[in-house]
Scaffold this motif. Structure first.
Motif, mmCIF file in Angstrom:
data_model
loop_
_atom_site.group_PDB
_atom_site.id
_atom_site.type_symbol
_atom_site.label_atom_id
_atom_site.label_comp_id
_atom_site.label_asym_id
_atom_site.label_seq_id
_atom_site.Cartn_x
_atom_site.Cartn_y
_atom_site.Cartn_z
ATOM 1 N N VAL A 122 0.836 -1.207 0.000
ATOM 2 C CA VAL A 122 0.000 0.000 0.000
ATOM 3 C C VAL A 122 0.871 1.257 0.000
ATOM 4 O O VAL A 122 0.573 2.239 -0.686
ATOM 5 N N ALA A 123 1.964 1.229 0.764
ATOM 6 C CA ALA A 123 2.859 2.391 0.818
ATOM 7 C C ALA A 123 3.461 2.678 -0.551
ATOM 8 O O ALA A 123 3.486 3.831 -1.016
ATOM 9 N N VAL A 124 3.919 1.640 -1.241
ATOM 10 C CA VAL A 124 4.514 1.834 -2.561
ATOM 11 C C VAL A 124 3.446 2.234 -3.565
ATOM 12 O O VAL A 124 3.660 3.125 -4.411
ATOM 13 N N SER A 125 2.266 1.600 -3.478
ATOM 14 C CA SER A 125 1.167 1.958 -4.378
ATOM 15 C C SER A 125 0.736 3.409 -4.170
ATOM 16 O O SER A 125 0.464 4.131 -5.128
ATOM 17 N N GLY A 126 0.702 3.847 -2.917
ATOM 18 C CA GLY A 126 0.354 5.229 -2.630
ATOM 19 C C GLY A 126 1.373 6.209 -3.177
ATOM 20 O O GLY A 126 1.017 7.270 -3.711
ATOM 21 N N CYS A 127 2.647 5.869 -3.047
ATOM 22 C CA CYS A 127 3.694 6.725 -3.623
ATOM 23 C C CYS A 127 3.566 6.794 -5.140
ATOM 24 O O CYS A 127 3.779 7.856 -5.745
ATOM 25 N N LEU A 128 3.214 5.673 -5.752
ATOM 26 C CA LEU A 128 3.018 5.666 -7.197
ATOM 27 C C LEU A 128 1.854 6.571 -7.582
ATOM 28 O O LEU A 128 1.914 7.304 -8.584
ATOM 29 N N ALA A 129 0.790 6.547 -6.778
ATOM 30 C CA ALA A 129 -0.380 7.377 -7.054
ATOM 31 C C ALA A 129 -0.073 8.856 -6.950
ATOM 32 O O ALA A 129 -0.721 9.683 -7.603
ATOM 33 N N LEU A 130 0.917 9.209 -6.126
ATOM 34 C CA LEU A 130 1.255 10.616 -5.918
ATOM 35 C C LEU A 130 2.513 11.026 -6.669
ATOM 36 O O LEU A 130 3.187 11.982 -6.301
ATOM 37 N N ASN A 131 2.812 10.299 -7.748
ATOM 38 C CA ASN A 131 3.902 10.686 -8.625
ATOM 39 C C ASN A 131 3.329 11.334 -9.882
ATOM 40 O O ASN A 131 2.234 11.870 -9.860
ATOM 41 N N LYS A 132 4.066 11.277 -10.959
ATOM 42 C CA LYS A 132 3.639 11.960 -12.180
ATOM 43 C C LYS A 132 2.306 11.398 -12.678
ATOM 44 O O LYS A 132 2.011 10.203 -12.484
ATOM 45 N N PRO A 133 1.486 12.217 -13.316
ATOM 46 C CA PRO A 133 0.193 11.746 -13.839
ATOM 47 C C PRO A 133 0.372 10.521 -14.743
ATOM 48 O O PRO A 133 1.266 10.476 -15.584
#
Length: 469
Positions: A213-224
């Motif tokens: 979830v932490a990595v997925s969340g970071c991915l969600a808050l990266n570039k569009p």
């Protein structure tokens, strides 16, 4: 020995990434990374508390000025020019009114470390050079550490991921102020964690869920668009066969809620209140969208020409190692060595490393990779491509770096013959080092060894702005 090396390949990656990454960041003058001034402006906005967008009259610290002197072409430099940046103190009290805004609406996540560095620099009364090169180094250290974790976590395809992570273009962007640095690394880590859990074949534990979830969340808050990797979650289904409710619940937590956050953030970030939408000359999004709907065959022809014509060769070059402001073309030796490293990385896997069966991974990885050829092109076709153009404008090879990693991992195959595997693994490593060495020499020649006559020739040559954002 090679089997041991494969299991410890992440350590070798970290050594090479730090060695050549530091060389890249030191040899590359300010402004010679695509959009670096825009990324520096984003950091300046965040320093003043504008984490999403910024007022039109915002004035930021003078982190931009050293990034504006050389654009679109490499110019020779000397030690005095670079070291002078360390003598120029940062004026942190709203000094610069020239504020590029193309990155202003990006997520603040990729810029947190450089922004913290700017706060430290201002508190210390440090120089512009400290901020620029220190922030590049921080981005390199973070991205290299995350990629080190990713390669270590991968159950197979380690050589493939390392070959892509050590492409000169990947490392060049990683050792810069660009948001690509964190986006690439988090993408690699998400791929690695999903494949590790999928290969394990058992429902993941609570601690593993938190990590994913932490990595997925970071991915969600990266570039569009970074969440294009989320469909890989389907590879976890075999461990939950007969437990649909548990699988759907896990999907909601791991990709559903982060995906919703990403979509809401992109919607907010692209609203007129926060974003400055760049458009190519002559681009009309309404007309281009109408062409896609009414003439899909013609649009597919445009896509075909984009990837197959001479523009396709340029895209591949900019994936592998078109450095600087896409102005230092990769030499034939760099292209051949990097290409050979990627091809060999597919076949140097021990037989026991690959999952059984292999077809779900291959099918999903290749399908996602093919889909990204369209998904990445459509927004640029709408907003950056003039009506009637025969190719999509604004597309760059570096956008496909995470795609290349997934594609090569999906193609990975076992090589039972140990001696041949040892020989090819060694050759893969040699090719990686050669490509990085050639890229380092190219940076030295472009920025540090150019003659005065070459400078005069460049100064008399009209500047042609390349087709990228």
């Amino acid at each position: 020995m090679i089997t041991v090396l494969t299991h410890r390949l992440h350590h070798l990656y970290l050594l090479l990434a730090l060695l050549f990454g530091v060389a890249f960041l030191l040899l590359t003058p300010p402004s010679q990374v695509p959009d670096e001034s825009s990324h520096a402006a984003k950091i300046g906005f965040m320093y003043h508390g504008f984490y999403l967008g910024a007022p039109s009259d915002a004035r930021i610290p003078n982190v931009i000025e050293p990034l504006q002197s050389t654009r679109y072409r490499p110019l020779s430099t000397d030690a005095a020019r670079v070291t002078s940046l360390f003598d120029q103190r940062l004026d942190c009290e709203s000094a610069s009114s020239f504020t590029p805004r193309s990155a202003a609406a990006y997520s603040p996540l990729p810029y947190l470390l450089p922004t913290a560095n700017l706060h430290v620099a201002c508190a210390m009364g440090a120089s512009q050079g400290y901020f620029i090169y220190g922030s590049r180094l921080l981005n390199l250290l973070l991205a290299a550490t995350l990629t080190w974790l990713a390669i270590g976590a991968l159950p197979f395809g380690k050589w493939a991921m390392m070959a892509v992570a050590l492409l000169p273009m990947t490392l060049f962007q990683t050792a810069s102020l660009s948001a690509d640095s964190l986006t690439f690394a988090v993408s690699f880590l998400f791929i690695a964690l999903v494949l590790r859990h999928a290969t394990d074949g058992r429902p993941i534990t609570g601690r593993q869920v938190l990590g994913l979830v932490a990595v997925s969340g970071c991915l969600a808050l990266n570039k569009p668009g970074a969440i294009w990797l989320y469909p890989l979650f389907l590879l976890l289904w075999p461990a939950y066969r007969g437990r649909l409710g548990s699988f759907l619940g896990l999907g909601l937590v791991v990709i559903g809620l982060p995906g919703l956050v990403h979509l809401l953030f992109v919607s907010l970030a692209t609203s007129p209140e926060y974003a400055v939408i760049n458009r190519g000359v002559g681009a009309n999004p309404t007309e281009n969208l109408q062409l896609i709907i009414e003439q899909p065959v013609r649009f597919l022809g445009v896509l075909f020409d984009t990837y197959v014509s001479s523009n396709g060769r340029w895209l591949y070059a900019s994936l592998v190692g078109n450095l600087g402001l896409l102005s230092i073309a990769p030499s034939p030796l760099l292209l051949v060595s990097a290409t050979l490293a990627m091809l060999l990385s597919v076949v140097v896997n021990p037989p026991s490393a690959l999952p059984t069966p292999q077809w779900p991974l291959r099918t999903l990885a290749l399908t996602l990779s093919a889909a990204m050829l369209v998904i990445l092109a459509v927004p640029l076709y709408l907003t950056w491509t003039p009506a009637g153009a025969d190719i999509v404008h604004g597309l760059q090879g570096r956008y496909f770096i995470p795609v290349a990693a997934l594609f090569l991992i999906g193609l990975s195959m076992p090589l039972p013959r140990q001696r041949l595997r040892v020989a090819l693994s060694g050759l893969t490593l040699v090719c990686i080092v050669v490509s990085l060495t050639v890229a380092t020499v190219a940076l030295i020649r472009a920025y540090w060894l150019a003659s005065a006559s070459r400078d005069r020739q460049l100064s008399e040559t009209p500047i042609h702005t390349p087709r990228w954002r």
